[in-house]
Write a protein that holds these residues in place. Structure first.
Motif, short mmCIF file in Angstrom:
data_model
loop_
_atom_site.label_atom_id
_atom_site.label_comp_id
_atom_site.label_asym_id
_atom_site.label_seq_id
_atom_site.Cartn_x
_atom_site.Cartn_y
_atom_site.Cartn_z
N GLN A 191 0.83 -1.20 0.00
CA GLN A 191 0.00 0.00 0.00
C GLN A 191 0.87 1.25 0.00
O GLN A 191 0.52 2.27 -0.63
N GLU A 192 2.02 1.19 0.66
CA GLU A 192 2.91 2.36 0.75
C GLU A 192 3.52 2.73 -0.60
O GLU A 192 4.04 3.84 -0.76
N SER A 193 3.47 1.81 -1.56
CA SER A 193 4.09 2.07 -2.86
C SER A 193 3.15 2.80 -3.82
O SER A 193 3.52 3.05 -4.98
N LEU A 194 1.94 3.14 -3.38
CA LEU A 194 0.98 3.80 -4.27
C LEU A 194 1.53 5.10 -4.86
O LEU A 194 1.38 5.33 -6.08
N PRO A 195 2.17 6.00 -4.09
CA PRO A 195 2.73 7.21 -4.71
C PRO A 195 3.75 6.90 -5.80
O PRO A 195 3.81 7.62 -6.81
N CYS A 196 4.53 5.84 -5.62
CA CYS A 196 5.50 5.45 -6.65
C CYS A 196 4.77 5.03 -7.92
O CYS A 196 5.17 5.40 -9.03
N ALA A 197 3.70 4.24 -7.77
CA ALA A 197 2.93 3.81 -8.93
C ALA A 197 2.33 5.00 -9.66
O ALA A 197 2.32 5.06 -10.90
N GLN A 198 1.83 5.98 -8.91
CA GLN A 198 1.26 7.19 -9.53
C GLN A 198 2.32 7.95 -10.32
O GLN A 198 2.08 8.39 -11.45
N LEU A 199 3.50 8.08 -9.75
CA LEU A 199 4.59 8.79 -10.43
C LEU A 199 5.00 8.06 -11.70
O LEU A 199 5.20 8.69 -12.75
N LEU A 200 5.11 6.75 -11.63
CA LEU A 200 5.52 5.97 -12.81
C LEU A 200 4.53 6.18 -13.95
O LEU A 200 4.93 6.38 -15.11
N LEU A 201 3.24 6.13 -13.65
CA LEU A 201 2.23 6.30 -14.69
C LEU A 201 2.25 7.72 -15.25
O LEU A 201 2.06 7.93 -16.45
N GLU A 202 2.48 8.70 -14.39
CA GLU A 202 2.56 10.09 -14.86
C GLU A 202 3.74 10.30 -15.80
O GLU A 202 3.68 11.13 -16.71
N TYR A 203 4.80 9.52 -15.61
CA TYR A 203 5.99 9.64 -16.45
C TYR A 203 6.00 8.64 -17.60
O TYR A 203 7.04 8.41 -18.20
N GLY A 204 4.85 8.01 -17.87
CA GLY A 204 4.76 7.19 -19.07
C GLY A 204 4.89 5.70 -18.90
O GLY A 204 5.08 4.98 -19.89
N ALA A 205 4.77 5.19 -17.68
CA ALA A 205 4.82 3.74 -17.50
C ALA A 205 3.63 3.09 -18.21
O ALA A 205 2.53 3.63 -18.23
N LEU A 206 3.87 1.92 -18.80
CA LEU A 206 2.82 1.18 -19.52
C LEU A 206 2.00 0.38 -18.53
O LEU A 206 2.50 -0.54 -17.88
N VAL A 207 0.72 0.71 -18.42
CA VAL A 207 -0.12 0.09 -17.39
C VAL A 207 -0.41 -1.38 -17.71
O VAL A 207 -0.77 -2.15 -16.81
#
Length: 458
Positions: A191-207
């Motif tokens: 659960q603590e990694s949610l901000p990391c996931a948000q940042l990755l998607l904002e920078y173009g990570a492929l969902v």
């Protein structure tokens, strides 16, 4: 000093001496290898200009003092040690003793294992943002994969959001695969990694990027770990709920299969609900032809079972072993005695589960409540030879009234009231759960039609 500095005990000193010997041996081996290559290939002076520029030779750091500065985030020391591109890209090498099975000796032995990482990976994993920034400014390669992972993998795996943001701002690849074939999103498992996931998607990570080996998407990872917020995030970015991994499982299959701990039941229920609202198909079977309903029944998760049934799960579909969901529920009784398995079995019967094979009664040996529900689904009690010997003596003595009544009624006619109940339930079939409430009967009779527990049979 920081709590992560090294304590030099006698055993530590012995380990350091062993490490030093191993490193010296490795240096001698490398030197001999280079000398051999040099003798085999000595280009002429005229051909030197035609040779391609050699790649930068990796430099290894084995100094415990340098390691200590990195692992403790000692910024002044880090600044004094890492002053240029060559030092910022050092390979940090350590030796540790690990248990390895020796086939020759027939036992586990402690064997020195060499491990590699980078200064950037170490500091990013521990959240030392200032150290990470200094290393990047000195020319550290942001996407260098050392020891199997890059810094972006380490920061996400350890939910270091600020370091993740910093790395991405320095052009770290949000879709970079580790040596294990995992992208940074696949390492967002808490659960603590949610901000990391948000940042990755904002920078173009492929969902919808898959892991290399198992073809699991980030949605599969979120479902496996019961991460509702991650699931919502990925669905908002277009995650495909119908995607199937290498074993043929969707994220819904994965969530139902991993909801096996009663203390975590709530968050897996929320994930399943979120996936169903996103259009997940309850009928898709995965590994061993298990549907989500098979998996939820195997984990005795009554709320997920009810949710799946509301969305059209088929109650009598069989897996590759020929078991229906109610068979899976019976096989799970012993493991989930505190989870009220009798409620789950009654729910499946109310939704049209086929008559239970008497051979499956042995799985109810430790739960007289589950046994009562199953026996009340028959119009007459079948022979008890298949299950009576499986009931422990102490359980029999504690619930002797029930077991004596069950044995007494073997192959005997049941009461007319019970026979009428069986006839009504048979007529209603899969609609028992809804149809009983619509019958113009007293509430006591409606409750009786739902196979309530009485503690004995008649």
């Amino acid at each position: 000093m920081s709590k992560e500095t090294f304590t030099f005990t006698s055993s530590t000193l012995r380990s350091l001496r062993l490490q030093q010997e191993m490193l010296e041996w490795e240096d001698r081996r490398r030197a001999a290898s280079r000398q051999s290559v040099s003798r085999r290939y000595q280009p002429s002076l005229g051909s030197l200009s035609a040779l391609p520029k050699p790649a930068r030779r990796p430099q290894y750091c084995r100094d415990p003092a340098v390691h200590n500065a990195l692992y403790t985030g000692d910024l002044p020391r880090v600044r004094s040690i890492f002053k240029d591109e060559s030092t910022a890209n050092l390979i940090v090498e350590t030796l540790s003793e690990e248990l390895v099975w020796s086939a020759e000796m027939g036992l586990w032995v402690l064997t020195p294992q060499k491990k590699h990482t980078s200064p950037l990976c170490i500091t990013a994993a521990r959240g030392y943002q200032d150290c990470v920034k200094h290393l990047l400014l000195q020319g550290a390669e942001v996407d260098a994969v050392v020891g199997g992972k890059a810094a972006i993998h380490e920061s996400c795996a350890n939910h270091r959001a600020e370091c993740t943001r910093l790395l991405l701002s320095y052009s770290a690849n949000p879709n970079l695969l580790s040596e294990d074939g995992l992208a940074p999103l696949h390492l967002c498992t808490t659960q603590e990694s949610l901000p990391c996931a948000q940042l990755l998607l904002e920078y173009g990570a492929l969902v919808n990027q898959n892991t290399r080996d198992h073809r699991a998407s980030p949605l599969h990872v979120a479902a496996k770990h019961g991460l509702d917020d991650h699931t919502k995030l990925y669905l908002c970015y277009g995650a495909k709920v119908a995607h199937r991994n290498r074993e043929g499982e969707t994220a819904l299959n994965t969530a139902c299969a991993n909801a096996d701990r009663p203390e975590e039941a709530g968050r897996y229920y929320r994930v399943v609900k979120r996936l169903l609202e996103g259009g997940a198909d309850v009928r898709i079977a995965g590994r061993k032809n298990h549907t989500p309903l098979h998996n939820a029944c195997s984990n005795c998760h009554i709320r997920i079972v009810e949710l799946l049934l509301q969305h059209g799960a088929q109650v009598n579909v069989r897996n590759c072993a020929g078991y229906t969901p109610v068979d899976c529920a019976l096989q799970a009784v012993e493991d989930y005695l505190e989870g009220q398995p009798e409620r789950l079995i009654a729910t499946l019967l109310d939704h049209g589960a086929a008559s239970i094979n008497p051979k499956m009664l042995k799985f109810c040996a430790l739960s007289p409540q589950a046994m009562e529900v199953v026996l009340n689904s028959y119009d007459r009690i079948p022979p008890c030879d298949s299950w009576v010997d499986s009931v422990p003596l102490e359980v029999w003595q504690e619930h002797q009234v029930f077991y004596d009544s069950a044995v007494y009624l073997v192959n005997q006619p049941r009461r007319l009231q019970h026979l009428a109940r069986c006839a009504v339930r048979k007529q209603l079939g899969p609609q028992c759960h809804q149809g009983i409430a619509q019958l113009k009967l007293p509430s006591s009779l409606q409750d009786y039609l739902h196979l309530p527990l009485e503690g004995y049979l008649q």
